[in-house]
Design an enzyme around this catalytic site. Structure first.
Site, PDB file in Angstrom:
ATOM      1  N   SER A 189      -8.601   2.032   8.460  1.00  0.00           N
ATOM      2  CA  SER A 189      -9.490   3.112   9.610  1.00  0.00           C
ATOM      3  C   SER A 189     -10.100   2.214   9.960  1.00  0.00           C
ATOM      4  CB  SER A 189      -9.628   4.652   9.291  1.00  0.00           C
ATOM      5  OG  SER A 189      -8.732   4.761   9.086  1.00  0.00           O
ATOM      6  N   ASN A 204     -10.213  -0.042  -0.213  1.00  0.00           N
ATOM      7  CA  ASN A 204      -8.833   0.083   0.808  1.00  0.00           C
ATOM      8  C   ASN A 204     -10.064   0.468   2.371  1.00  0.00           C
ATOM      9  OD1 ASN A 204      -7.865   0.003  -1.209  1.00  0.00           O
ATOM     10  ND2 ASN A 204      -5.639   1.520  -0.391  1.00  0.00           N
ATOM     11  N   GLU A 249      -1.708   6.177  -9.362  1.00  0.00           N
ATOM     12  CA  GLU A 249      -2.594   6.866  -8.721  1.00  0.00           C
ATOM     13  C   GLU A 249      -2.602   8.293  -9.360  1.00  0.00           C
ATOM     14  OE1 GLU A 249      -3.469   7.162  -4.078  1.00  0.00           O
ATOM     15  OE2 GLU A 249      -3.945   9.272  -4.257  1.00  0.00           O
ATOM     16  N   ASP A 256       0.585  -0.927  -0.188  1.00  0.00           N
ATOM     17  CA  ASP A 256      -0.346  -0.400   0.053  1.00  0.00           C
ATOM     18  C   ASP A 256       0.695   1.010   0.033  1.00  0.00           C
ATOM     19  OD1 ASP A 256      -2.479   1.282  -0.085  1.00  0.00           O
ATOM     20  OD2 ASP A 256      -2.542   0.908   2.317  1.00  0.00           O
ATOM     21  N   HIS A 257       0.506   1.554  -0.952  1.00  0.00           N
ATOM     22  CA  HIS A 257       0.825   3.782  -1.029  1.00  0.00           C
ATOM     23  C   HIS A 257       2.643   3.183  -0.948  1.00  0.00           C
ATOM     24  CE1 HIS A 257      -2.594   6.079  -0.494  1.00  0.00           C
ATOM     25  NE2 HIS A 257      -2.305   5.220   0.792  1.00  0.00           N
ATOM     26  N   HIS A 260      -8.990   4.683  -2.303  1.00  0.00           N
ATOM     27  CA  HIS A 260      -8.707   4.860  -0.564  1.00  0.00           C
ATOM     28  C   HIS A 260      -9.330   5.583  -0.348  1.00  0.00           C
ATOM     29  CE1 HIS A 260      -4.610   3.096  -2.272  1.00  0.00           C
ATOM     30  NE2 HIS A 260      -4.949   3.442  -3.202  1.00  0.00           N
ATOM     31  N   GLY A 261      -9.043   4.785   1.115  1.00  0.00           N
ATOM     32  CA  GLY A 261      -9.499   6.391   1.699  1.00  0.00           C
ATOM     33  C   GLY A 261     -10.696   6.482   2.213  1.00  0.00           C
ATOM     34  N   ALA A 262     -11.573   4.716   2.369  1.00  0.00           N
ATOM     35  CA  ALA A 262     -12.698   4.532   2.391  1.00  0.00           C
ATOM     36  C   ALA A 262     -13.695   3.563   3.524  1.00  0.00           C
ATOM     37  CB  ALA A 262     -12.738   3.304   1.090  1.00  0.00           C
TER      38      ALA A 262
HETATM   39  P1  13P Z   1      -9.030   4.734   5.393  1.00  0.00           P
HETATM   40  O1  13P Z   1      -8.340   5.717   6.140  1.00  0.00           O
HETATM   41  O2  13P Z   1      -9.893   5.733   4.975  1.00  0.00           O
HETATM   42  O3  13P Z   1      -9.057   3.547   6.385  1.00  0.00           O
HETATM   43  O4  13P Z   1      -8.223   4.400   3.918  1.00  0.00           O
HETATM   44  C1  13P Z   1      -7.480   3.382   3.608  1.00  0.00           C
HETATM   45  C2  13P Z   1      -6.435   3.281   2.926  1.00  0.00           C
HETATM   46  O5  13P Z   1      -6.559   3.586   1.817  1.00  0.00           O
HETATM   47  C3  13P Z   1      -5.144   1.880   3.306  1.00  0.00           C
HETATM   48  O6  13P Z   1      -5.079   2.603   1.388  1.00  0.00           O
HETATM   49  O1  G3H Z   2      -3.480   4.572   3.612  1.00  0.00           O
HETATM   50  C1  G3H Z   2      -3.181   4.269   4.337  1.00  0.00           C
HETATM   51  C2  G3H Z   2      -2.963   3.505   5.290  1.00  0.00           C
HETATM   52  O2  G3H Z   2      -4.664   3.481   6.308  1.00  0.00           O
HETATM   53  C3  G3H Z   2      -1.847   2.765   5.799  1.00  0.00           C
HETATM   54  O3  G3H Z   2      -1.499   3.657   7.297  1.00  0.00           O
HETATM   55  O4  G3H Z   2       0.914   4.119   6.701  1.00  0.00           O
HETATM   56  O5  G3H Z   2       0.234   4.177   9.358  1.00  0.00           O
HETATM   57  O6  G3H Z   2       0.269   1.717   7.975  1.00  0.00           O
HETATM   58  P1  G3H Z   2      -0.125   2.506   7.777  1.00  0.00           P
HETATM   59 ZN    ZN Z   3      -4.761   5.059   0.607  1.00  0.00          ZN
END
Ligand code: 13P
Ligand code: G3H
Ligand code: ZN
Length: 311
Positions: A259, A256, A134, A82-83, A213-215
């Site tokens: 949170s 994704n 992205e 991820d990222h 993302h951010g879902a």
């Molecule tokens: P949330 O913070 O909304 O769970 O998003 C997670 C995410 O996008 C991980 O890449």
């Molecule tokens: O988008 C990011 C994810 O929530 C991962 O978070 O980098 O703190 O592990 P983290």
């Molecule tokens: Zn993300």
């Protein structure tokens, strides 16, 4: 069954109008809770690991835990970075057995994003690994990067065809108003997503898998439990589930969630310790955290993603 890529999962999800859950993992209890829920519902799964998670748990431990989960559940599981911040991080995950990586060049210029994404795609495809990139930039907190609202930007649909063609990327994360973390909208602000952008991207890239993302929905049940046990998350607001369901029925094939997992785990641990202040065996308080994760993911799969029975 070995780890799989997301290629087949996305193809079926696109055609079937549902999405695959991509859940962030950091430790054994989180992996067990998620994979048990997927087993109960027979759902295909993406487990994703951030740079912070690799630093916390070590690549090798997460790899072995995920291998154990595959053996335990018999499910198709894709292991995703991820990222990924740069080529080296992506290469390290590809060499270390991941089947999917994200190269996040969204903070670079459009040209630099294309350049770094193409470099990762070239290496990944040679090794049978798929790549997510992205375009556009989400607001919110990821690890130690905090993107302010002013620095965030919606995806420009006019760039997507060229970006995908020039990079050869396998899926694309777009910014339509979601954001990372538990504070996605201001108090009093009506949650809204730019479905017009998603529609335009879908029109320009028919059949191509889009990632959201951010879902997280910031499930009120867990926020309330945390607040009732000494927490203060009053202003936390997430993405309404009906909006996620709508996105999943469109071109969005990967959703994704991190949170919500954090909130579910913390609510379970916090409630247990508040009710049992003398407990000090980690198994006693981690178990309710793991149970909350299982329950949360099962509900996500059935009520939001629609991936139940698709394994
Ligand atoms: P949330 O913070 O909304 O769970 O998003 C997670 C995410 O996008 C991980 O890449
Ligand atoms: O988008 C990011 C994810 O929530 C991962 O978070 O980098 O703190 O592990 P983290
Ligand atoms: Zn993300």
């Amino acid at each position: 069954m070995p780890l799989v890529t997301s290629t087949e999962m996305f193809k079926k999800a696109y055609e079937g109008g549902y999405a695959i859950g991509a859940f962030n993992v950091n430790n054994m209890e989180i992996i067990q809770g998620i994979t048990q829920a997927a087993k109960n519902t027979q759902a295909p799964l993406i487990l994703q690991v951030s740079a912070g998670a690799r630093k916390y748990a070590k690549h090798m431990y997460l790899m072995k835990l995920v291998e154990a989960a595959i053996e335990d559940t018999g499910l198709p599981i894709c292991l995703h970075l991820d990222h990924g911040a740069d080529f080296e991080t992506c290469k390290s995950c590809i060499d270390g057995g991941f089947t999917s990586v994200m190269i996040d060049g969204s903070h670079h210029s459009y040209e630099k994003n294309i350049e770094v994404t193409r470099q990762v795609v070239e290496y990944a495809h040679k090794h049978g690994v798929v790549v997510e990139a992205e375009l556009g930039r989400l607001a919110g907190i990821e690890d130690d990067v905090n993107v302010s609202e002013e620095d965030s930007s919606y995806t420009n649909p006019e760039q997507v065809e060229e970006f995908v063609n020039l990079t050869g990327v396998d899926s694309l994360a777009i910014a339509i108003g979601t954001s990372h973390g538990a504070y996605k909208f201001k108090p009093g602000q009506k949650p809204a997503l730019r479905f017009d952008i998603l529609e335009e991207v879908e029109r320009r890239l028919p059949g191509f898998p889009i990632v959201l993302h951010g879902a997280s929905s910031v499930i009120p049940q867990y926020v309330e439990t945390i607040n009732a046990n000494g927490g203060n998350l009053d202003d936390a607001i997430g993405i309404p589930e009906d909006m996620l369901r709508k996105a999943a029925s469109m071109a969005v094939c990967k959703i994704n969630i991190d949170s919500d997992l954090r909130l579910a785990m913390t609510a379970g641990v916090r409630e247990h310790l508040m009710n049992n202040p003398s407990h000090f065996d980690p198994r006693q308080y981690l178990k309710p955290g793991r149970e909350n994760i299982e329950d949360l993911v099962q509900k996500k799969i059935i009520n939001v993603l629609g991936s139940n029975g698709k394994a």
